[in-house]
Motif scaffolding. Structure first.
Motif, PDB file in Angstrom:
ATOM      1  N   ALA A 193      42.641  51.935  38.663  1.00  0.00           N
ATOM      2  CA  ALA A 193      41.338  52.087  39.346  1.00  0.00           C
ATOM      3  C   ALA A 193      41.133  51.793  40.733  1.00  0.00           C
ATOM      4  O   ALA A 193      41.874  51.162  41.272  1.00  0.00           O
ATOM      5  N   VAL A 194      40.409  52.944  41.172  1.00  0.00           N
ATOM      6  CA  VAL A 194      40.579  53.091  42.649  1.00  0.00           C
ATOM      7  C   VAL A 194      39.326  51.729  43.209  1.00  0.00           C
ATOM      8  O   VAL A 194      38.127  51.889  42.477  1.00  0.00           O
ATOM      9  N   THR A 195      39.567  51.275  44.485  1.00  0.00           N
ATOM     10  CA  THR A 195      38.528  50.486  44.873  1.00  0.00           C
ATOM     11  C   THR A 195      38.058  50.864  46.417  1.00  0.00           C
ATOM     12  O   THR A 195      38.996  51.574  46.865  1.00  0.00           O
ATOM     13  N   ALA A 196      37.534  50.005  46.926  1.00  0.00           N
ATOM     14  CA  ALA A 196      37.269  50.295  48.315  1.00  0.00           C
ATOM     15  C   ALA A 196      38.105  49.450  49.372  1.00  0.00           C
ATOM     16  O   ALA A 196      38.144  49.610  50.626  1.00  0.00           O
ATOM     17  N   GLY A 197      38.984  48.837  48.759  1.00  0.00           N
ATOM     18  CA  GLY A 197      40.184  47.955  49.352  1.00  0.00           C
ATOM     19  C   GLY A 197      39.727  46.640  49.935  1.00  0.00           C
ATOM     20  O   GLY A 197      38.631  46.366  49.851  1.00  0.00           O
ATOM     21  N   ALA A 198      40.833  46.070  50.719  1.00  0.00           N
ATOM     22  CA  ALA A 198      40.631  44.722  51.354  1.00  0.00           C
ATOM     23  C   ALA A 198      40.183  43.564  50.252  1.00  0.00           C
ATOM     24  O   ALA A 198      39.928  42.476  50.639  1.00  0.00           O
ATOM     25  N   SER A 199      40.885  43.803  49.087  1.00  0.00           N
ATOM     26  CA  SER A 199      40.817  42.605  48.005  1.00  0.00           C
ATOM     27  C   SER A 199      41.761  41.919  48.172  1.00  0.00           C
ATOM     28  O   SER A 199      42.944  42.510  48.185  1.00  0.00           O
ATOM     29  N   VAL A 200      41.608  40.642  48.308  1.00  0.00           N
ATOM     30  CA  VAL A 200      42.802  39.552  48.502  1.00  0.00           C
ATOM     31  C   VAL A 200      42.839  38.807  47.112  1.00  0.00           C
ATOM     32  O   VAL A 200      44.029  38.090  47.121  1.00  0.00           O
ATOM     33  N   HIS A 201      42.183  38.911  46.086  1.00  0.00           N
ATOM     34  CA  HIS A 201      42.317  37.989  44.844  1.00  0.00           C
ATOM     35  C   HIS A 201      41.557  38.540  44.010  1.00  0.00           C
ATOM     36  O   HIS A 201      40.537  39.070  44.256  1.00  0.00           O
ATOM     37  N   GLY A 202      41.614  38.224  42.584  1.00  0.00           N
ATOM     38  CA  GLY A 202      40.860  38.689  41.426  1.00  0.00           C
ATOM     39  C   GLY A 202      41.351  38.131  40.147  1.00  0.00           C
ATOM     40  O   GLY A 202      42.590  37.414  39.952  1.00  0.00           O
ATOM     41  N   THR A 203      40.510  37.965  39.255  1.00  0.00           N
ATOM     42  CA  THR A 203      40.433  37.260  37.986  1.00  0.00           C
ATOM     43  C   THR A 203      39.908  38.058  37.010  1.00  0.00           C
ATOM     44  O   THR A 203      38.584  38.277  37.265  1.00  0.00           O
ATOM     45  N   PRO A 204      40.175  38.242  35.750  1.00  0.00           N
ATOM     46  CA  PRO A 204      39.577  38.832  34.606  1.00  0.00           C
ATOM     47  C   PRO A 204      38.689  37.655  33.977  1.00  0.00           C
ATOM     48  O   PRO A 204      38.975  36.552  34.435  1.00  0.00           O
ATOM     49  N   TYR A 205      37.615  37.984  33.693  1.00  0.00           N
ATOM     50  CA  TYR A 205      36.615  36.838  32.957  1.00  0.00           C
ATOM     51  C   TYR A 205      35.686  37.594  32.017  1.00  0.00           C
ATOM     52  O   TYR A 205      35.730  38.807  31.589  1.00  0.00           O
ATOM     53  N   GLY A 206      34.777  36.806  31.324  1.00  0.00           N
ATOM     54  CA  GLY A 206      33.989  37.488  30.373  1.00  0.00           C
ATOM     55  C   GLY A 206      34.702  37.802  29.186  1.00  0.00           C
ATOM     56  O   GLY A 206      35.888  37.393  28.643  1.00  0.00           O
ATOM     57  N   SER A 207      33.879  38.214  28.172  1.00  0.00           N
ATOM     58  CA  SER A 207      34.562  38.564  26.657  1.00  0.00           C
ATOM     59  C   SER A 207      34.567  40.017  26.512  1.00  0.00           C
ATOM     60  O   SER A 207      33.718  40.656  26.973  1.00  0.00           O
ATOM     61  N   GLY A 208      35.721  40.461  26.037  1.00  0.00           N
ATOM     62  CA  GLY A 208      36.076  41.953  25.888  1.00  0.00           C
ATOM     63  C   GLY A 208      37.187  42.042  24.819  1.00  0.00           C
ATOM     64  O   GLY A 208      37.932  41.171  24.309  1.00  0.00           O
ATOM     65  N   ASP A 209      37.670  43.406  24.935  1.00  0.00           N
ATOM     66  CA  ASP A 209      38.744  43.597  24.084  1.00  0.00           C
ATOM     67  C   ASP A 209      39.994  43.635  24.939  1.00  0.00           C
ATOM     68  O   ASP A 209      41.196  43.911  24.291  1.00  0.00           O
ATOM     69  N   GLN A 210      40.036  43.526  26.202  1.00  0.00           N
ATOM     70  CA  GLN A 210      41.190  43.792  27.123  1.00  0.00           C
ATOM     71  C   GLN A 210      41.795  42.375  26.972  1.00  0.00           C
ATOM     72  O   GLN A 210      41.343  41.427  28.128  1.00  0.00           O
ATOM     73  N   ASP A 211      42.689  42.005  26.310  1.00  0.00           N
ATOM     74  CA  ASP A 211      43.231  40.701  26.154  1.00  0.00           C
ATOM     75  C   ASP A 211      42.297  39.548  26.108  1.00  0.00           C
ATOM     76  O   ASP A 211      42.481  38.456  26.683  1.00  0.00           O
ATOM     77  N   GLY A 212      41.072  40.136  25.385  1.00  0.00           N
ATOM     78  CA  GLY A 212      40.084  38.912  25.270  1.00  0.00           C
ATOM     79  C   GLY A 212      39.088  38.908  26.418  1.00  0.00           C
ATOM     80  O   GLY A 212      38.203  38.263  26.233  1.00  0.00           O
ATOM     81  N   TYR A 213      39.354  39.688  27.609  1.00  0.00           N
ATOM     82  CA  TYR A 213      38.556  39.884  28.715  1.00  0.00           C
ATOM     83  C   TYR A 213      37.674  40.987  28.640  1.00  0.00           C
ATOM     84  O   TYR A 213      38.289  42.084  28.301  1.00  0.00           O
ATOM     85  N   GLY A 214      36.585  40.832  29.417  1.00  0.00           N
ATOM     86  CA  GLY A 214      35.694  42.253  29.352  1.00  0.00           C
ATOM     87  C   GLY A 214      35.658  42.676  30.836  1.00  0.00           C
ATOM     88  O   GLY A 214      35.402  43.943  30.885  1.00  0.00           O
ATOM     89  N   PHE A 215      36.027  41.936  31.769  1.00  0.00           N
ATOM     90  CA  PHE A 215      35.567  42.423  33.077  1.00  0.00           C
ATOM     91  C   PHE A 215      36.611  41.610  34.197  1.00  0.00           C
ATOM     92  O   PHE A 215      37.358  40.901  33.728  1.00  0.00           O
ATOM     93  N   ILE A 216      36.794  42.343  35.464  1.00  0.00           N
ATOM     94  CA  ILE A 216      37.419  41.353  36.310  1.00  0.00           C
ATOM     95  C   ILE A 216      36.637  41.586  37.524  1.00  0.00           C
ATOM     96  O   ILE A 216      36.037  42.468  38.044  1.00  0.00           O
ATOM     97  N   ALA A 217      36.754  40.119  38.485  1.00  0.00           N
ATOM     98  CA  ALA A 217      36.085  40.120  39.634  1.00  0.00           C
ATOM     99  C   ALA A 217      37.181  40.141  40.722  1.00  0.00           C
ATOM    100  O   ALA A 217      38.225  39.365  40.695  1.00  0.00           O
ATOM    101  N   THR A 218      36.909  40.747  41.785  1.00  0.00           N
ATOM    102  CA  THR A 218      37.755  40.506  43.012  1.00  0.00           C
ATOM    103  C   THR A 218      36.951  40.115  44.227  1.00  0.00           C
ATOM    104  O   THR A 218      35.714  40.253  44.245  1.00  0.00           O
TER     105      THR A 218
END
Length: 395
Positions: free
Chosen positions: A101-126
């Motif tokens: 996925a395309v972002t605005a850049g400058a992201s230094v860290h991120g983690t998935p969270y919440g519930s969903g179908d992607q390995d149990g996660y639904g979202f990712i926060a950066t």
């Protein structure tokens, strides 16, 4: 440091018996390398097996999911267009891209969270260091992925350190329950806290934990005296600007937000030893009743050989005590990772652009000698954002 530019095989004290293990290392030339560590003692080997691109020009952080089947990569590109990427992990550690996925850049860290179908996660926060933002996206990642939510942080006045001209969030990390997200803010001297709506991915701001003036918190690590329980929970943060670590008590109320109260702040150097000019504490991890922090550019153990600080954790109170400093076998160790068995530590030297495998005694917490060492891609430039960015075990 010639030894950091070639593969070193050594027989050392505390060298464990290892049948084989995989690691991933990201490099600021835009590639992620799959590494293989096998053997022990004089038969230990660390080799690069393959590499992939697809996470932009500056892959800054890798997050391996709990099942070690997926890795998420965050691109730090500063030119206004970065990437988020996901990869499946093969049995041999090789990667195959599954989303981008395309972002605005400058992201230094991120983690998935919440519930969903992607390995149990639904979202990712950066987090974006200079834009002073935390940004969330819905999983899985694709060309159609858009920003779900973006929170902009502000400050009423600069902090005491020249780098604290604005909020500079440096990490997004889940608490052990998965109900809260913490964001250490180097610029604002805060540990920002968000409660999570696991279904919608919405983040609700809570009252932050307040660090010491000029500490500059960067990353955190959790510990509790009993596995699976939040009773006695502690958060330990590494403070980049203060060259220190802090211990925080954690409260989980029946209603409302998680709260943090800072209890201790200790230097990442032994008593009587000041942090050298230009040194910056980088990363923190817990293993058993021991806490470890990395010092960048201190060269405590000679030219281009920085240090790892070890602290003991009181198993009853959670308070920490400085134990010793040991060689990192790396220059500018931006990241390090402890394997599940607790008998090996992989250190990623950013400027030396190497992965060093160090023996660890799980009972005493002592770090031993260098087991193996591998140069990855090209060395970095001192105090610059190039070279090796992160290393992590795949288990």
């Amino acid at each position: 440091m010639a030894s950091l530019k070639t593969l070193i095989l050594g027989s050392l004290s505390l060298a464990p018996e290892v049948l084989g293990a995989n690691l991933l290392a990201a490099h600021y030339t835009g590639k992620i390398y799959s590494l293989s560590f096998t053997g022990s003692g004089s038969n230990a080997t660390l080799v690069s097996k393959s590499s992939v691109s697809g996470c932009g020009t500056l892959p800054a952080w890798l997050h391996v999911d709990a099942n070690a089947t997926t890795v998420y990569c965050v691109d730090e590109d500063w030119n206004g267009s970065g990437l988020l990427a996901s990869y499946s992990i093969g049995d041999d550690g090789s990667l195959k891209q599954t989303g981008q996925a395309v972002t605005a850049g400058a992201s230094v860290h991120g983690t998935p969270y919440g519930s969903g179908d992607q390995d149990g996660y639904g979202f990712i926060a950066t987090v974006e260091y200079d834009p002073s933002t935390v940004t969330t996206y819905k999983l899985p990642l694709s060309n159609g992925t858009i920003v779900q939510n973006r929170v902009k942080f502000n400050m009423s006045e600069p902090g005491p350190n020249a780098r604290q001209n604005a909020p500079h969030p440096h990490a997004t990390q889940l608490d052990p329950t998965g109900r809260y997200l913490i964001v250490p803010d180097l610029g604002a001297d805060l540990i920002r806290i968000f409660s999570i709506d696991a279904t919608t991915g919405a983040l609700t701001a809570c009252a932050p934990g307040v660090a010491g003036a000029g500490d500059g918190p960067r990353h955190g690590a959790w510990w509790a005296p009993h596995t699976g329980s939040t009773l006695g929970q502690r958060l330990y943060t590494v403070n980049e600007l203060g060259n220190s670590v802090s211990s925080w008590t954690v409260t989980y109320p029946d209603d409302g937000c998680l709260t943090l109260e800072r209890k201790q702040t200790l230097p990442t150097y032994a008593e009587g030893h000041a942090a050298p000019n230009g040194s910056k504490a980088a990363e923190v991890h817990v293993a058993g009743t021991f806490l470890y922090a990395a010092n960048r550019a201190d060269e405590t153990f000679g030219p281009q050989n920085d240090s790892l600080a070890t602290y003991s954790i009181d198993p009853t109170t959670g308070d920490i005590t400085f134990v010793e400093a040991t060689p990192a076998h790396a220059w500018f160790p931006r990241s390090f990772s402890i394997n599940k068995a607790g008998d090996l530590v992989a250190v990623g030297g950013q400027t030396s652009s190497n992965v060093a495998i160090i023996a660890r005694d799980p009972k005493t917490g002592k770090l031993g000698d260098l087991v193996a060492n591998l140069a990855v891609a090209t060395p970095g430039t001192p105090q610059q954002e190039d070279g090796l960015s992160t290393v992590v075990w795949v288990e």
